[in-house]
Design a protein around this motif. Structure first.
Motif, PDB file in Angstrom:
ATOM      1  N   UNK A 300      62.692  44.203  60.573  1.00 26.82           N
ATOM      2  CA  UNK A 300      62.241  44.496  59.212  1.00 26.82           C
ATOM      3  C   UNK A 300      63.191  43.947  58.168  1.00 26.82           C
ATOM      4  N   UNK A 301      64.484  44.122  58.391  1.00 26.45           N
ATOM      5  CA  UNK A 301      65.476  43.608  57.446  1.00 26.45           C
ATOM      6  C   UNK A 301      65.441  42.077  57.392  1.00 26.45           C
ATOM      7  N   UNK A 302      65.329  41.434  58.552  1.00 27.59           N
ATOM      8  CA  UNK A 302      65.291  39.975  58.591  1.00 27.59           C
ATOM      9  C   UNK A 302      64.066  39.436  57.858  1.00 27.59           C
ATOM     10  N   UNK A 303      62.926  40.069  58.039  1.00 22.91           N
ATOM     11  CA  UNK A 303      61.711  39.605  57.374  1.00 22.91           C
ATOM     12  C   UNK A 303      61.793  39.839  55.866  1.00 22.91           C
ATOM     13  N   UNK A 304      62.362  40.986  55.476  1.00 28.45           N
ATOM     14  CA  UNK A 304      62.539  41.238  54.043  1.00 28.45           C
ATOM     15  C   UNK A 304      63.438  40.211  53.387  1.00 28.45           C
TER      16      UNK A 304
END
Length: 440
Positions: A300-304
């Motif tokens: 989730x953090x990487x995609x954000x």
């Protein structure tokens, strides 16, 4: 030592830092179940034990159905953090807690038909049903706090604060155990005491969770946003995401229900043996869920942050350790499986039957790796439509294959179909992953 080596080592540390507290928090839950059983099991009638067992089972399924509040909040929060949108992270929590409170109040209002429908599905004595009805009437008041705790846990995991999530779990289960002993053994409240302990423990945990959230958000300086409740587009997205996860969860529960129902047709001995063997898969799930949740937060953090390399590393490293863990569990079940079976039942016929089907359980951890991992990856990416569709396809495949294999192979055919069900959950999402990656 190269910078790349340092970076890879850091990813391994990040995965374990997230996974270990999640595993510990998960393992603390069955400990509570053991205490509930032990406390009520020492009362003067066995119907108390049956009433608590049935009541707990009903709420396990009921609240499990609302697990989407945790799952969706984790992915959405992680993406907001990755994008540097701290205010949106607070807004996500506000919407999730409001939705949880609404669902919790709705369950309280519907407690009479919910209780009647649940008890109608269970054939037991009048004493057991009466005790279970009492348990439901008391425990239902925990619903708003229980569901709000799901949202808070999701928020903390999305912010990669698993230690705080573990703290809430320990407060919840520790308080519940202490109140169990006080209300049942001290005050003599029997079934109502067990239920009341759960209610108060959920609210204590909610208080602790709100304090921890306040601490986490003190740095960014944002927390609750009442205005976020007026954002219809964001609320619509949250409802859609949660609806997809809810359907996915129903399909998963339906698969396990079908497995149990089919096993029951082979008689009590096979039914009991299958139930014992499913505990092995539950134990595996406690470990693999840790790495899946780690993947959820990191993906989730990487995609954000629009970080494709971060996505690749999150998937590779978490899956590597999940695979190692799964292989260790398979080896453990191969070597110690018969001893575990003997520890779970003293009935010789059930022991012999469980040993006959043990090879399926030995294979399941290695087959299940991708089912757990892709769940974490797609939840972190908030690609819930793909999750829903993959689970529907997997369930339909399971039903179709069991229709063919069960008449031919009996319980072995059922276990073969169940193993294919676990594999299909991974295969279907493997085909969907390239599209997810290209979108980053």
């Amino acid at each position: 030592m190269t910078t790349t080596d340092d970076s890879v080592r850091d990813w391994h540390r990040r995965v374990w830092r997230l996974a270990v507290p999640i595993m510990l928090g998960t393992v603390s839950t069955p400990l509570l179940g053991l205490v509930d059983t032990a406390v009520v099991g020492h009362l003067d009638s066995p119907h108390y034990l049956g009433a608590v067992a049935i009541g707990s089972l009903i709420f396990n399924f009921l609240f499990w159905g609302f697990g989407f509040l945790r799952m969706s909040t984790t992915g959405l929060t992680a993406q907001a953090v990755g994008a540097g949108a701290e205010r949106e992270a607070g807004a996500i929590l506000t919407r999730a807690v409001a939705l949880a409170a609404g669902f919790g109040l709705l369950l309280i209002l519907l407690q009479t038909p919910v209780s009647a429908a649940a008890l109608a599905l269970i054939d037991s004595s009048s004493d057991v049903e009466g005790g279970a009805a009492t348990y439901i009437a008391v425990r239902i008041w925990a619903a708003p706090a229980t569901l709000a705790n799901y949202a808070i846990l999701g928020f903390l995991l999305g912010r990669q604060r698993p230690g705080l999530a573990l703290a809430i779990q320990l407060v919840l289960n520790g308080t519940n155990i202490a109140l169990d002993l006080l209300f049942v053994l001290g005050f003599g409240w029997n079934v109502a005491g067990v239920a009341a302990a759960s209610v108060l423990a959920e609210f204590v945990a909610l208080g602790a969770g709100l304090l921890l959230v306040r601490r986490v958000m003190a740095g960014p300086g944002v927390l609750w946003h009442v205005s976020a409740l007026k954002d219809r587009l964001a609320f619509r997205r949250l409802v859609t995401v949660n609806g997809d996860i809810f359907v996915r969860t129903l399909c998963l529960v339906g698969g396990f229900g079908w497995f149990t129902a089919q096993g029951a047709e082979f008689g009590e001995i096979v039914l009991a043996a299958n139930a014992i063997l499913l505990n092995f898969q539950t134990f595996t799930g406690y470990a693999l869920d840790g790495f899946a949740h780690a993947a959820e937060a990191l993906v989730g953090q990487a995609i954000g942050a629009r970080d494709r390399r971060g996505l690749d590393m999150a998937v590779r490293v978490s899956t590597l350790w999940a695979a190692v863990t799964a292989c260790l569990f398979s080896l453990l079940y191969l070597v110690a499986g018969p001893l575990v079976i003997d520890g779970l039942t003293g009935i010789d016929s059930v022991r012999e039957t469980a040993r006959e089907y043990l090879p399926w359980v030995v294979a399941l951890p290695m087959v299940s790796i991708w089912a757990f991992q892709w769940d974490g990856v797609f939840l972190g990416a908030v690609r819930t439509t793909a999750l829903r569709n993959a689970m529907i396809v997997s369930l339909l495949t399971f039903l179709a294959i069991s229709w063919v294999l069960v008449p031919w192979g009996g319980n072995h055919g059922l276990w073969a179909a169940f193993t294919i069900f676990a594999a299909m959950r991974g295969v279907t999402l493997t085909f969907a992953y390239p599209a997810l990656r290209r979108a980053v």
